[in-house]
Scaffold this motif. Structure first.
Motif, PDB file in Angstrom:
ATOM      1  N   MET A 113      47.766  88.289  56.644  1.00  0.00           N
ATOM      2  CA  MET A 113      48.122  89.481  57.503  1.00  0.00           C
ATOM      3  C   MET A 113      47.606  91.111  57.344  1.00  0.00           C
ATOM      4  O   MET A 113      47.924  92.052  56.888  1.00  0.00           O
ATOM      5  CB  MET A 113      49.842  89.508  58.060  1.00  0.00           C
ATOM      6  N   PHE A 114      47.198  90.938  55.852  1.00  0.00           N
ATOM      7  CA  PHE A 114      46.968  91.855  54.630  1.00  0.00           C
ATOM      8  C   PHE A 114      46.679  92.902  55.185  1.00  0.00           C
ATOM      9  O   PHE A 114      46.990  94.518  55.321  1.00  0.00           O
ATOM     10  CB  PHE A 114      46.277  91.422  53.640  1.00  0.00           C
ATOM     11  N   GLY A 115      45.419  93.023  55.846  1.00  0.00           N
ATOM     12  CA  GLY A 115      44.720  93.964  56.586  1.00  0.00           C
ATOM     13  C   GLY A 115      45.104  94.694  57.271  1.00  0.00           C
ATOM     14  O   GLY A 115      45.083  96.305  57.524  1.00  0.00           O
ATOM     15  N   SER A 116      45.485  94.326  58.506  1.00  0.00           N
ATOM     16  CA  SER A 116      46.246  94.942  59.235  1.00  0.00           C
ATOM     17  C   SER A 116      47.336  95.501  59.313  1.00  0.00           C
ATOM     18  O   SER A 116      47.855  96.737  58.964  1.00  0.00           O
ATOM     19  CB  SER A 116      47.097  94.245  60.553  1.00  0.00           C
ATOM     20  N   THR A 117      48.680  94.711  58.400  1.00  0.00           N
ATOM     21  CA  THR A 117      49.770  95.518  57.367  1.00  0.00           C
ATOM     22  C   THR A 117      49.378  96.805  57.038  1.00  0.00           C
ATOM     23  O   THR A 117      50.160  97.587  57.059  1.00  0.00           O
ATOM     24  CB  THR A 117      50.594  94.264  56.788  1.00  0.00           C
TER      25      THR A 117
ATOM     26  N   ILE B 132      40.101  86.131  58.515  1.00  0.00           N
ATOM     27  CA  ILE B 132      40.166  87.864  57.686  1.00  0.00           C
ATOM     28  C   ILE B 132      38.801  88.654  57.836  1.00  0.00           C
ATOM     29  O   ILE B 132      39.027  89.338  57.228  1.00  0.00           O
ATOM     30  CB  ILE B 132      41.141  87.619  56.923  1.00  0.00           C
ATOM     31  N   PRO B 133      38.232  88.199  59.237  1.00  0.00           N
ATOM     32  CA  PRO B 133      37.069  89.514  59.667  1.00  0.00           C
ATOM     33  C   PRO B 133      37.995  91.006  59.068  1.00  0.00           C
ATOM     34  O   PRO B 133      36.588  91.976  58.467  1.00  0.00           O
ATOM     35  CB  PRO B 133      36.509  89.395  61.600  1.00  0.00           C
ATOM     36  N   ILE B 134      38.683  91.609  59.572  1.00  0.00           N
ATOM     37  CA  ILE B 134      39.698  92.625  59.555  1.00  0.00           C
ATOM     38  C   ILE B 134      39.272  93.231  58.027  1.00  0.00           C
ATOM     39  O   ILE B 134      38.133  94.833  57.411  1.00  0.00           O
ATOM     40  CB  ILE B 134      40.691  93.104  60.667  1.00  0.00           C
TER      41      ILE B 134
ATOM     42  N   SER C 275      56.331  90.821  64.916  1.00  0.00           N
ATOM     43  CA  SER C 275      55.815  88.973  64.215  1.00  0.00           C
ATOM     44  C   SER C 275      54.280  89.671  64.813  1.00  0.00           C
ATOM     45  O   SER C 275      53.211  89.928  64.882  1.00  0.00           O
ATOM     46  CB  SER C 275      56.309  88.511  65.379  1.00  0.00           C
ATOM     47  N   TYR C 276      53.231  88.475  63.772  1.00  0.00           N
ATOM     48  CA  TYR C 276      51.808  88.364  63.360  1.00  0.00           C
ATOM     49  C   TYR C 276      51.135  87.538  64.118  1.00  0.00           C
ATOM     50  O   TYR C 276      51.113  86.648  64.402  1.00  0.00           O
ATOM     51  CB  TYR C 276      51.380  89.166  62.128  1.00  0.00           C
ATOM     52  N   GLY C 277      50.489  87.367  65.072  1.00  0.00           N
ATOM     53  CA  GLY C 277      49.812  87.015  65.748  1.00  0.00           C
ATOM     54  C   GLY C 277      48.673  85.955  65.088  1.00  0.00           C
ATOM     55  O   GLY C 277      48.133  85.664  65.027  1.00  0.00           O
ATOM     56  N   GLU C 278      48.144  86.711  64.117  1.00  0.00           N
ATOM     57  CA  GLU C 278      46.647  86.488  62.940  1.00  0.00           C
ATOM     58  C   GLU C 278      47.864  85.190  62.030  1.00  0.00           C
ATOM     59  O   GLU C 278      46.998  84.052  61.828  1.00  0.00           O
ATOM     60  CB  GLU C 278      46.595  87.928  61.652  1.00  0.00           C
ATOM     61  N   ASN C 279      48.788  85.502  61.795  1.00  0.00           N
ATOM     62  CA  ASN C 279      49.253  84.095  61.164  1.00  0.00           C
ATOM     63  C   ASN C 279      49.964  82.597  62.197  1.00  0.00           C
ATOM     64  O   ASN C 279      49.307  82.171  61.653  1.00  0.00           O
ATOM     65  CB  ASN C 279      50.837  84.516  60.445  1.00  0.00           C
ATOM     66  N   ILE C 280      50.089  83.508  63.181  1.00  0.00           N
ATOM     67  CA  ILE C 280      49.858  81.937  64.275  1.00  0.00           C
ATOM     68  C   ILE C 280      48.701  81.570  64.527  1.00  0.00           C
ATOM     69  O   ILE C 280      48.789  80.527  64.028  1.00  0.00           O
ATOM     70  CB  ILE C 280      50.455  82.911  65.749  1.00  0.00           C
TER      71      ILE C 280
ATOM     72  N   GLY D  31      37.825 104.641  60.076  1.00  0.00           N
ATOM     73  CA  GLY D  31      37.005 104.746  60.794  1.00  0.00           C
ATOM     74  C   GLY D  31      36.220 103.747  61.841  1.00  0.00           C
ATOM     75  O   GLY D  31      36.489 103.730  62.773  1.00  0.00           O
ATOM     76  N   GLY D  32      35.755 102.819  60.618  1.00  0.00           N
ATOM     77  CA  GLY D  32      34.664 101.996  61.255  1.00  0.00           C
ATOM     78  C   GLY D  32      35.739 100.679  61.913  1.00  0.00           C
ATOM     79  O   GLY D  32      35.485  99.947  62.978  1.00  0.00           O
ATOM     80  N   VAL D  33      36.655 100.107  60.959  1.00  0.00           N
ATOM     81  CA  VAL D  33      36.919  99.719  61.228  1.00  0.00           C
ATOM     82  C   VAL D  33      37.834  99.403  63.117  1.00  0.00           C
ATOM     83  O   VAL D  33      38.065  98.677  63.743  1.00  0.00           O
ATOM     84  CB  VAL D  33      37.853  99.060  60.333  1.00  0.00           C
TER      85      VAL D  33
END
Length: 460
Positions: free
Chosen positions: A63-67, A216-218, A326-331, A374-376
Motif C-alpha cells: 500500500m506504501f506507493g499509493s498511500t 508493488i510495481p508502482i 480500503s485498499y485493493g492492493e492489499n486484497i 508525473g510518469g507514474v
C-alpha cells in the motif's frame, strides 16, 4: 512465498502485538469458528512472530506507493498520511471486531477536490472536508442499520458510478502532464524523458514481475524513476541528509496548529464524493467475501464496515491526513499468499505508524521530483479511468438506451472539464457537481425516452 508451520498457534496475542489488534481478535474469538480450507492462515489465526513481521511489512509495501502518492500530489505531509492509514487500519479492525482483513490507505477519489482546496484554504479546508466524508459514512451506516442497503444500489447504479470513476482519473490528466513536462514554469525535455522512462519501467514491472514484486510495481516504478532522476542530477538530496532519523510528523490539529473556522465549500465539495467511494468499499467487501468464504455483509455487517471506514477518515481529519479507504492492493496480497490473518493487517498498520516517525523517510519521499510523479501518474490515473470503464463493461450497460447515454455524457464532460459551481461565495468542483447531478438524473429520468424504440431483447 514464506513457508508456514501449519501447527498453528491460535492463542490470544502477547505483548508483541498492538493492543487494538489483541482486543479485536479477542472479540472475534467469542463466535464459533469456521476455518476456510483454502487459507494457509485464516482470519483469526496467528502467525509466528518472525512470519508476522515479514508478512506485515509485505502488506505495508503493497500500500506504501499509493498511500504516500496522494499527499505528494495534494501537498500534504506524507508522514501524516502514513500515520493516519496505520491508526485508521487499527481502528477499522477494532470496529469490525477483528473479522475483516483489510487495510485502510489514502483515497485517490478526492485528489481533484483536495488540490483545489489546498490552494484556497489549505489544511483547515481539507480537514473539514475529510471530517465530513467520515460523518457521511457514519450516517449511512446508521441508515443501513435501520432500513438496509438496497437504496444505495438504486442511487448509485453502474451508469452513475462508472463515469464518475472515469472523471476521477481523467480530470487528473492535466496534473500528470504538468508534473512530467514543466519545471519552473518552463517546458523541460529532460523532465519529460525522466517521466517517460519512469512510465515504461512501471509498465514493464506490471507486465513481467511475479509474486510479491508483482504486487508493488508502482512502488518499484517510483524507486527506479527516482534513481534515474538522481543520475540526471535533478534530485536535491541535501534535505534528506539533514533530516533526523526520528521526527514527529507535523500534525495539523484543529484549534492547536490552526484556528477552527467553517469551510462550507470544502464540506459540500467532498461529502458527496463519499457516496462514490462507498461503492468501491462494498466492492472490496464482496471480493473479500469470495476470498475468505464468508459473508461480511452479515457478520460483522455493513454497518460496522462503513463505520470503520468513516472513523478512519475522521481520525485522519484531526491530524491533517487525507480521507481513508480500503485498499485493493492489499486484497491482492491476500489472494496470492492465501494468508488471511488479520494480525498481518494490524501489523502493517503498526509499522506504518512507526515509519511515519522516521524523519529521513519523510524527507526522502518529499524529495521525489515531479517528473517521476508525473510518469507514474500517467499510468495510475489512466488505470483509475479504465476502472470506471470496466464498471460499465462488467455490468453490460447499454448505451443504445438514451437514458444511459445522457447520464454518462453529462457526467464525463462536466466532470473532466471541471465546470465548478460558484454560488453564495462557495465553490464546488466539477467532480462534486456531477456526483450530485448523476444521482439526481438517475433517479428522475425515465427508463426509456418517449421517442425511443423499446425491444424485448429477442431477435425476430
Amino acid at each position: 512465498m514464506a513457508k508456514f508451520d501449519h501447527r498453528l498457534d491460535t492463542s490470544v496475542p502477547t505483548g508483541n502485538e498492538v493492543f487494538f489488534v489483541r482486543r479485536a481478535i479477542a472479540m472475534a474469538s467469542k463466535q464459533p469458528r469456521y476455518r476456510n480450507p483454502d487459507a494457509v492462515l485464516d482470519i483469526w489465526e496467528k502467525p509466528k512472530f518472525g512470519q508476522w513481521v515479514g508478512l506485515s511489512i509485505q502488506h505495508l509495501f503493497s500500500m506504501f506507493g499509493s498511500t504516500v502518492l496522494v499527499p505528494i500530489l495534494v501537498g500534504l505531509n506524507p508522514g501524516i498520511a502514513l500515520f493516519s492509514s496505520g491508526v485508521g487500519t487499527l481502528m477499522y479492525i477494532l470496529i469490525t471486531k477483528g473479522k475483516i482483513p483489510a487495510y485502510m490507505g489514502s483515497s485517490f477519489s478526492f485528489i481533484v477536490v483536495m488540490q483545489s482546496l489546498m490552494k484556497a484554504g489549505g489544511y483547515p479546508a481539507i480537514a473539514q472536508g475529510t471530517l465530513a466524508v467520515g460523518l457521511v459514512y457514519l450516517l449511512v451506516s446508521l441508515l443501513v442499520a435501520f432500513i438496509g442497503s438496497d437504496w444505495i444500489d438504486k442511487a448509485l447504479p453502474p451508469i452513475v458510478v462508472g463515469p464518475i470513476i472515469m472523471v476521477i482519473g481523467l480530470s487528473l490528466a492535466g496534473s500528470a502532464a504538468t508534473n512530467a513536462t514543466i519545471v519552473n514554469h518552463h517546458y523541460s525535455l529532460l523532465s519529460f524523458g525522466i517521466a517517460i522512462a519512469t512510465l515504461l519501467i512501471t509498465i514493464i514491472f506490471n507486465m513481467f514481475l511475479r509474486g510479491f514484486l508483482g504486487l508493488i510495481p508502482i512502488l518499484l516504478g517510483i524507486v527506479f524513476g527516482y534513481l534515474i532522476a538522481v543520475l540526471a542530477g535533478v534530485v536535491d538530496l541535501a534535505p534528506v541528509a539533514a533530516a533526523p532519523w526520528f521526527k514527529v510528523p507535523a500534525f495539523q490539529i484543529p484549534g492547536v496548529t490552526y484556528p477552527i473556522g467553517l469551510h462550507l465549500d470544502a464540506i459540500l465539495s467532498m461529502a458527496p464524493i463519499a457516496f462514490v467511494t462507498m461503492t468501491e468499499h462494498m466492492g472490496h467487501i464482496m471480493v473479500l467475501n469470495k476470498l475468505t468464504h464468508r459473508n461480511f455483509f452479515k457478520d460483522p455487517g455493513l454497518t460496522h464496515t462503513l463505520a470503520g471506514d468513516g472513523t478512519a477518515s475522521m481520525i485522519a481529519s484531526f491530524v491533517g491526513g487525507p480521507p481513508i479507504t480500503s485498499y485493493g492492493e492489499n486484497i491482492g496480497v491476500l489472494a496470492i499468499t492465501r494468508v488471511h490473518s488479520v494480525y498481518m493487517l494490524g501489523g502493517a498498520g503498526l509499522f506504518a505508524i512507526i515509519f511515519s516517525f522516521v524523519g529521513k523517510l519523510s524527507a526522502l519521499i518529499e524529495s521525489i521530483p515531479s517528473p517521476v510523479i508525473g510518469g507514474v501518474s500517467f499510468l495510475l490515473f489512466g488505470v483509475i479511468a479504465s476502472s470506471g470503464m470496466r464498471v460499465l463493461v462488467d455490468n453490460h450497460v447499454d448505451f443504445n438506451e438514451k437514458r444511459n447515454l445522457m447520464i454518462a455524457a453529462t457526467i464525463l464532460v462536466i466532470g473532466i472539464g471541471n465546470a465548478s459551481l460558484q454560488i453564495w461565495g462557495l465553490t464546488f468542483s466539477g467532480l462534486s457537481v456531477v456526483t450530485v447531478l448523476g444521482i439526481a438524473m438517475n433517479l428522475l429520468l425515465p427508463k426509456h425516452a418517449s421517442n425511443e424504440e423499446v425491444t424485448d431483447g429477442t431477435d425476430e
